[in-house]
Design a protein around this motif. Structure first.
Motif, PDB file in Angstrom:
ATOM      1  N   GLY A 105       0.778  -1.133   0.164  1.00 42.09           N
ATOM      2  CA  GLY A 105       0.095   0.147  -0.074  1.00 42.09           C
ATOM      3  C   GLY A 105       1.004   1.348  -0.010  1.00 42.09           C
ATOM      4  O   GLY A 105       0.460   2.339   0.475  1.00 42.09           O
ATOM      5  N   ALA A 106       2.216   1.205  -0.233  1.00 41.33           N
ATOM      6  CA  ALA A 106       3.004   2.199  -0.259  1.00 41.33           C
ATOM      7  C   ALA A 106       3.294   2.948  -1.407  1.00 41.33           C
ATOM      8  O   ALA A 106       3.405   2.419  -2.514  1.00 41.33           O
ATOM      9  CB  ALA A 106       4.271   1.744   0.131  1.00 41.33           C
TER      10      ALA A 106
ATOM     11  N   ASP B 217       2.433  12.754  -8.524  1.00 44.57           N
ATOM     12  CA  ASP B 217       3.417  13.737  -8.324  1.00 44.57           C
ATOM     13  C   ASP B 217       4.359  13.372  -6.837  1.00 44.57           C
ATOM     14  O   ASP B 217       5.464  13.104  -6.977  1.00 44.57           O
ATOM     15  CB  ASP B 217       2.980  15.044  -8.495  1.00 44.57           C
ATOM     16  CG  ASP B 217       1.915  15.420  -7.276  1.00 44.57           C
ATOM     17  OD1 ASP B 217       1.226  14.659  -7.273  1.00 44.57           O
ATOM     18  OD2 ASP B 217       1.750  16.750  -7.320  1.00 44.57           O
TER      19      ASP B 217
ATOM     20  N   SER C   8       3.980  10.331  -5.071  1.00 49.53           N
ATOM     21  CA  SER C   8       4.785   9.165  -5.422  1.00 49.53           C
ATOM     22  C   SER C   8       5.985   9.211  -6.186  1.00 49.53           C
ATOM     23  O   SER C   8       7.060   8.777  -5.632  1.00 49.53           O
ATOM     24  CB  SER C   8       3.791   8.273  -6.058  1.00 49.53           C
ATOM     25  OG  SER C   8       4.114   6.978  -6.126  1.00 49.53           O
TER      26      SER C   8
ATOM     27  N   MET D 252       9.257  10.663  -4.131  1.00 47.02           N
ATOM     28  CA  MET D 252       9.831   9.744  -3.492  1.00 47.02           C
ATOM     29  C   MET D 252      11.145   9.200  -3.926  1.00 47.02           C
ATOM     30  O   MET D 252      11.980   8.969  -3.205  1.00 47.02           O
ATOM     31  CB  MET D 252       8.651   8.809  -2.827  1.00 47.02           C
ATOM     32  CG  MET D 252       7.703   9.461  -1.958  1.00 47.02           C
ATOM     33  SD  MET D 252       7.051   8.189  -0.835  1.00 47.02           S
ATOM     34  CE  MET D 252       5.984   9.327   0.256  1.00 47.02           C
TER      35      MET D 252
ATOM     36  N   ASP E 237      -1.216  16.966  -9.485  1.00 47.28           N
ATOM     37  CA  ASP E 237      -2.053  17.997  -8.483  1.00 47.28           C
ATOM     38  C   ASP E 237      -1.587  19.006  -7.530  1.00 47.28           C
ATOM     39  O   ASP E 237      -2.049  19.485  -6.753  1.00 47.28           O
ATOM     40  CB  ASP E 237      -3.365  16.872  -7.985  1.00 47.28           C
ATOM     41  CG  ASP E 237      -2.851  16.149  -6.982  1.00 47.28           C
ATOM     42  OD1 ASP E 237      -1.589  16.046  -6.877  1.00 47.28           O
ATOM     43  OD2 ASP E 237      -3.736  15.556  -6.218  1.00 47.28           O
TER      44      ASP E 237
ATOM     45  N   ALA F 199       0.092  18.006  -4.927  1.00 44.59           N
ATOM     46  CA  ALA F 199      -0.521  17.591  -3.648  1.00 44.59           C
ATOM     47  C   ALA F 199      -0.552  16.110  -3.502  1.00 44.59           C
ATOM     48  O   ALA F 199      -0.353  15.269  -4.300  1.00 44.59           O
ATOM     49  CB  ALA F 199      -1.686  18.079  -3.240  1.00 44.59           C
TER      50      ALA F 199
ATOM     51  N   GLY G 122      -2.932  14.178  -3.039  1.00 41.83           N
ATOM     52  CA  GLY G 122      -4.013  14.138  -3.404  1.00 41.83           C
ATOM     53  C   GLY G 122      -5.017  13.385  -2.576  1.00 41.83           C
ATOM     54  O   GLY G 122      -6.211  13.854  -1.764  1.00 41.83           O
ATOM     55  N   ALA G 123      -4.685  12.100  -2.403  1.00 43.46           N
ATOM     56  CA  ALA G 123      -5.397  11.118  -1.656  1.00 43.46           C
ATOM     57  C   ALA G 123      -5.589  11.620  -0.177  1.00 43.46           C
ATOM     58  O   ALA G 123      -6.537  11.397   0.443  1.00 43.46           O
ATOM     59  CB  ALA G 123      -4.719   9.827  -1.667  1.00 43.46           C
ATOM     60  N   GLU G 124      -4.641  12.256   0.256  1.00 41.33           N
ATOM     61  CA  GLU G 124      -4.665  12.859   1.640  1.00 41.33           C
ATOM     62  C   GLU G 124      -5.612  14.247   1.582  1.00 41.33           C
ATOM     63  O   GLU G 124      -6.430  14.306   2.511  1.00 41.33           O
ATOM     64  CB  GLU G 124      -3.344  13.433   2.056  1.00 41.33           C
ATOM     65  CG  GLU G 124      -2.556  12.270   2.212  1.00 41.33           C
ATOM     66  CD  GLU G 124      -2.879  10.920   2.848  1.00 41.33           C
ATOM     67  OE1 GLU G 124      -3.567  11.010   3.893  1.00 41.33           O
ATOM     68  OE2 GLU G 124      -2.573   9.876   2.672  1.00 41.33           O
TER      69      GLU G 124
HETATM   70  C1  LIG Z   1       5.203   5.198   1.790  1.00 29.32           C
HETATM   71  C2  LIG Z   1       3.604   5.827   1.733  1.00 29.32           C
HETATM   72  N1  LIG Z   1       3.647   7.075   2.576  1.00 29.32           N
HETATM   73  C3  LIG Z   1       2.487   7.609   2.633  1.00 29.32           C
HETATM   74  C4  LIG Z   1       1.267   6.624   2.091  1.00 29.32           C
HETATM   75  C5  LIG Z   1      -0.330   7.669   2.623  1.00 29.32           C
HETATM   76  N2  LIG Z   1      -0.588   7.804   1.029  1.00 29.32           N
HETATM   77  C6  LIG Z   1      -1.637   7.248   0.317  1.00 29.32           C
HETATM   78  S1  LIG Z   1      -1.758   7.987  -1.073  1.00 29.32           S
HETATM   79  C7  LIG Z   1      -0.896   9.272  -0.693  1.00 29.32           C
HETATM   80  C8  LIG Z   1      -1.056  10.291  -1.679  1.00 29.32           C
HETATM   81  C9  LIG Z   1      -0.243  10.178  -2.829  1.00 29.32           C
HETATM   82  O1  LIG Z   1      -0.122  11.369  -3.836  1.00 29.32           O
HETATM   83  P1  LIG Z   1       0.256  11.372  -5.206  1.00 29.32           P
HETATM   84  O2  LIG Z   1       1.624  10.495  -5.489  1.00 29.32           O
HETATM   85  O3  LIG Z   1       0.821  12.653  -5.452  1.00 29.32           O
HETATM   86  O4  LIG Z   1      -1.042  10.951  -5.720  1.00 29.32           O
HETATM   87  P2  LIG Z   1      -2.685  11.718  -5.762  1.00 29.32           P
HETATM   88  O5  LIG Z   1      -3.200  10.999  -4.588  1.00 29.32           O
HETATM   89  O6  LIG Z   1      -1.976  13.111  -5.580  1.00 29.32           O
HETATM   90  O7  LIG Z   1      -2.976  11.236  -7.131  1.00 29.32           O
HETATM   91  C10 LIG Z   1      -0.287   9.246   0.636  1.00 29.32           C
HETATM   92  C11 LIG Z   1       0.888  10.056   1.065  1.00 29.32           C
HETATM   93  C12 LIG Z   1       1.349   5.509   1.498  1.00 29.32           C
HETATM   94  N3  LIG Z   1       0.347   4.890   1.067  1.00 29.32           N
HETATM   95  N4  LIG Z   1       2.612   5.175   1.268  1.00 29.32           N
END
Ligand SMILES: Cc1ncc(C[n+]2csc(CCOP(=O)(O)OP(=O)(O)O)c2C)c(N)n1
Ligand SMILES: [Mg+2]
Length: 157
Positions: free
Chosen positions: A16-17, A43, A45, A48, A70, A72, A74-76
C-alpha cells in the motif's frame, strides 16, 4: 484499457506504499525491452524515488512516465477536506517534473491541454529516450473510489 489483454497491465499495490511505481516500471521496461512501457504515477509518489530517473537514463530504458500532477498528496487532501481538517500540510505545489527529467538527461514536457497528447505521443514513439509528461490536473476533482470512502472513516490503504 478495456478490451486489451490483462497481461499488459500491472496494478502496483505492494505494501500500500506510494513511491513504488518507478522501480516496478523500470523492471518491466528492462524485462519487456520493447520501448512500449508506460507508468501512470502521482507527483507525490514519483518524488519519493525521483533519483531513479538517473538509472533510467544510464540503462537507456525507454519508458513513458505520465505523472498526474495536482501539486499535492491528493489522496490525503480529499480525505482531510471531507473531514473539515486543514489540508495545507499535504500540499507542496506543482513541481516542474519536466525540468527535472531534462536535468537527468531525459525528455520532459508540461501538459496543460488535452490537444498536446497526440503530437507528444507521436514524438515519443519516434525516438528512443525515456520521457516524463508532467500532466497538470485539478486538486478539486475527487475520484469515485475516494468519494465512496468519504464519511466512512476512509480506511487507510
Ligand atoms: C510510503 C507511503 N507513505 C504515505 C502513504 C499514504 N498515502 C497514500 S496516497 C498518498 C498521496 C499520494 O500522492 P500522489 O502520488 O501525488 O497521488 P495523488 O493522490 O495526488 O493522485 C499518501 C501520502 C502511503 N500509502 N505510502
Ligand atoms: Mg498528487
Amino acid at each position: 484499457m478495456r478490451g486489451r489483454r490483462p497481461e499488459n497491465y500491472h496494478a502496483i499495490r505492494d505494501f500500500g506504499a506510494i513511491g513504488n511505481g518507478i522501480s516496478l516500471a523500470i523492471g518491466v521496461a528492462a524485462a519487456k525491452n520493447n520501448g512500449k512501457v508506460v507508468l501512470f504515477e502521482g507527483d507525490g509518489s514519483l518524488l519519493m524515488h525521483i533519483q531513479e530517473l538517473e538509472m533510467v537514463q544510464r540503462h537507456r530504458l525507454k519508458l513513458l512516465i505520465c505523472v498526474l500532477n495536482d501539486g499535492a498528496y491528493g489522496a490525503e487532501i480529499h480525505k482531510l477536506r471531507s473531514d473539515g481538517i486543514d489540508d495545507t500540510g499535504a500540499i507542496f505545489g506543482r513541481t516542474d517534473l519536466a525540468a527535472i527529467a531534462k536535468g537527468f538527461g531525459l525528455r520532459g514536457a508540461n501538459v496543460t491541454e488535452l490537444a498536446q497528447f497526440k503530437p507528444l505521443f507521436a514524438a515519443h514513439a519516434a525516438q528512443d529516450v525515456a520521457e516524463v509528461w508532467n500532466i497538470h490536473v485539478s486538486d478539486r476533482v475527487v475520484s469515485p473510489h475516494t468519494r465512496r470512502g468519504m464519511g466512512r472513516g476512509h480506511g487507510r490503504m
